[in-house]
Design an enzyme around this catalytic site. Structure first.
Site, PDB file in Angstrom:
ATOM      1  N   ASN A 259       0.833  -1.217   0.000  1.00  0.00           N
ATOM      2  CA  ASN A 259       0.000   0.000   0.000  1.00  0.00           C
ATOM      3  C   ASN A 259       0.861   1.258   0.000  1.00  0.00           C
ATOM      4  OD1 ASN A 259      -3.041  -0.467   0.176  1.00  0.00           O
ATOM      5  ND2 ASN A 259      -2.235  -2.010   1.570  1.00  0.00           N
TER       6      ASN A 259
ATOM      7  N   HIS B  24      -7.966  -0.665   6.021  1.00  0.00           N
ATOM      8  CA  HIS B  24      -8.302  -1.899   6.733  1.00  0.00           C
ATOM      9  C   HIS B  24      -8.953  -2.879   5.751  1.00  0.00           C
ATOM     10  CE1 HIS B  24      -9.317  -4.408  10.159  1.00  0.00           C
ATOM     11  NE2 HIS B  24     -10.521  -4.564   9.641  1.00  0.00           N
TER      12      HIS B  24
HETATM   13  C1  GAR Z   1      -3.375  -4.370   4.280  1.00  0.00           C
HETATM   14  O1  GAR Z   1      -4.240  -5.375   3.844  1.00  0.00           O
HETATM   15  C2  GAR Z   1      -4.073  -3.485   5.273  1.00  0.00           C
HETATM   16  O2  GAR Z   1      -5.441  -3.323   5.010  1.00  0.00           O
HETATM   17  C3  GAR Z   1      -3.863  -4.236   6.555  1.00  0.00           C
HETATM   18  O3  GAR Z   1      -2.536  -4.678   6.461  1.00  0.00           O
HETATM   19  C4  GAR Z   1      -2.242  -4.957   5.107  1.00  0.00           C
HETATM   20  C5  GAR Z   1      -0.902  -4.355   4.755  1.00  0.00           C
HETATM   21  O4  GAR Z   1      -0.496  -4.772   3.487  1.00  0.00           O
HETATM   22  N1  GAR Z   1      -4.085  -3.400   7.678  1.00  0.00           N
HETATM   23  C6  GAR Z   1      -4.708  -3.811   8.771  1.00  0.00           C
HETATM   24  O5  GAR Z   1      -5.123  -4.956   8.920  1.00  0.00           O
HETATM   25  C7  GAR Z   1      -4.893  -2.756   9.856  1.00  0.00           C
HETATM   26  N2  GAR Z   1      -5.921  -3.124  10.758  1.00  0.00           N
HETATM   27  P1  GAR Z   1       0.767  -4.123   2.791  1.00  0.00           P
HETATM   28  O6  GAR Z   1       1.909  -4.171   3.796  1.00  0.00           O
HETATM   29  O7  GAR Z   1       1.042  -4.972   1.606  1.00  0.00           O
HETATM   30  O8  GAR Z   1       0.425  -2.712   2.407  1.00  0.00           O
END
Ligand code: GAR
Length: 304
Positions: A123, A218
């Protein structure tokens, strides 16, 4: 669902239908913003005469004979033929709301962003790419991770974004970690802070330092499936739709003003990995848009 509404046909060569479920078709001659909650399907065909046989005719259509609407024109919403009111997810049946603007908003002012991450950082990279491609009028000034092994760090190096580790284990309390975050982001003069996969609970110290300027992503359609393992929770609950939410941060975990959401179907045989992969793709779309929306809300960007 009540009985099917009588079909109103604005154009006698076409009918618009919303598919409510595989075995049930609801007919809508008149779609409204809520109507977009369903996959929109339109099939050009010659209407049988008399017109009162149309419902029977549509019920007889198989799902395969319908095509996913790609350019639905909805006069009520002011979207024209060239609007982005087409499948916003690249043909994956996912639906995002609000939609991205037809044209990227370019402003003279470029927002200064701080990003927090704990994991792989996809992200974070999506945000940087949105800035670099001009889809978001912003720059990522600083990435902070709480975990020295976070993949986000490697991405930052590759993308040339300044980064640092604030290892949460070295702080006596959540507040102390948040004080350190605030100090670094203030020094970098960031306008907004994005929690892009930040797996620590934040405190008032951070929230008060960036009121209405702290965004979280999220992997569920909040308020469903708050907290950890949201994708597993959705699979265990047996829902057929889940998704992701970008929202402003409040003290209560995974709550706060929703900025953008995308709904993602749970497919037969989905594992946590396969569903997570599709949700991530939507997160990468909605997170940059949520920054734009948050900035506009508080007058940091012109209303476009
Ligand atoms: C994402 O899916 C985000 O929505 C989640 O962590 C992941 C990070 O992915 N966040 C949560 O669960 C917060 N409650 P990334 O490191 O590939 O961006």
């Amino acid at each position: 669902m009540g009985a099917a509404q009588p079909l109103q046909i604005p154009d006698k060569s076409q009918a618009a239908v919303a598919m409510a479920g595989p075995s049930q078709l609801l007919f809508r001659g008149h779609l409204n913003p809520e109507g977009y909650g369903f996959p929109l399907i339109r099939k050009p065909f010659q209407l049988p005469a008399p017109v009162d046989q149309v419902s029977e005719f549509l019920e007889g259509l198989s799902e395969e004979s319908l095509v996913l609407e790609d350019r639905w024109q909805d006069g009520e919403m002011g979207h024209g033929q060239d609007s982005t009111f087409s499948d916003p997810s690249g043909g994956e049946l996912a639906v995002q709301w609000p939609l991205p603007p037809a044209q990227p908003i370019t402003t003279e002012r470029r927002l200064r962003l701080g990003v927090m991450a704990s994991g792989s950082g996809s992200n974070f990279e999506a945000l940087v790419q949105a800035c670099q491609t001009g889809h978001l009028s912003a720059e990522v000034e600083l990435l902070i991770v709480n975990n020295p092994n976070a993949g986000a760090l490697e991405r930052a190096k590759r993308l040339g974004i300044p980064s640092l580790v604030l290892d949460h284990r070295l702080y006596g309390s959540r507040q102390e970690l948040d004080q350190a975050l605030v100090a670094r982001f203030k020094a970098a003069q960031v306008d907004l802070v994005v929690m892009a996969g930040w797996m620590r609970i934040v405190t008032d110290t951070l929230i008060q330092a960036y009121p209405e300027r702290l965004i979280n992503i999220h992997p569920s359609l909040l308020p469903s499936f708050r907290g950890a393992k949201a994708i597993r929770q959705a699979l265990e609950a047996g829902v057929t739709l889940t998704g992701c939410t970008a929202h402003l941060v409040e003290l209560e975990v995974d709550s706060g003003q929703v900025l953008v959401q995308a709904a993602v179907p749970v497919l037969t045989g989905d594992s946590e990995e396969s569903l997570s992969e599709r949700i991530h793709r939507q997160e990468h779309r909605i997170l940059p848009l949520s920054v734009q929306i948050a900035a506009k809300r508080i007058g940091l960007l012109d209303q476009g």
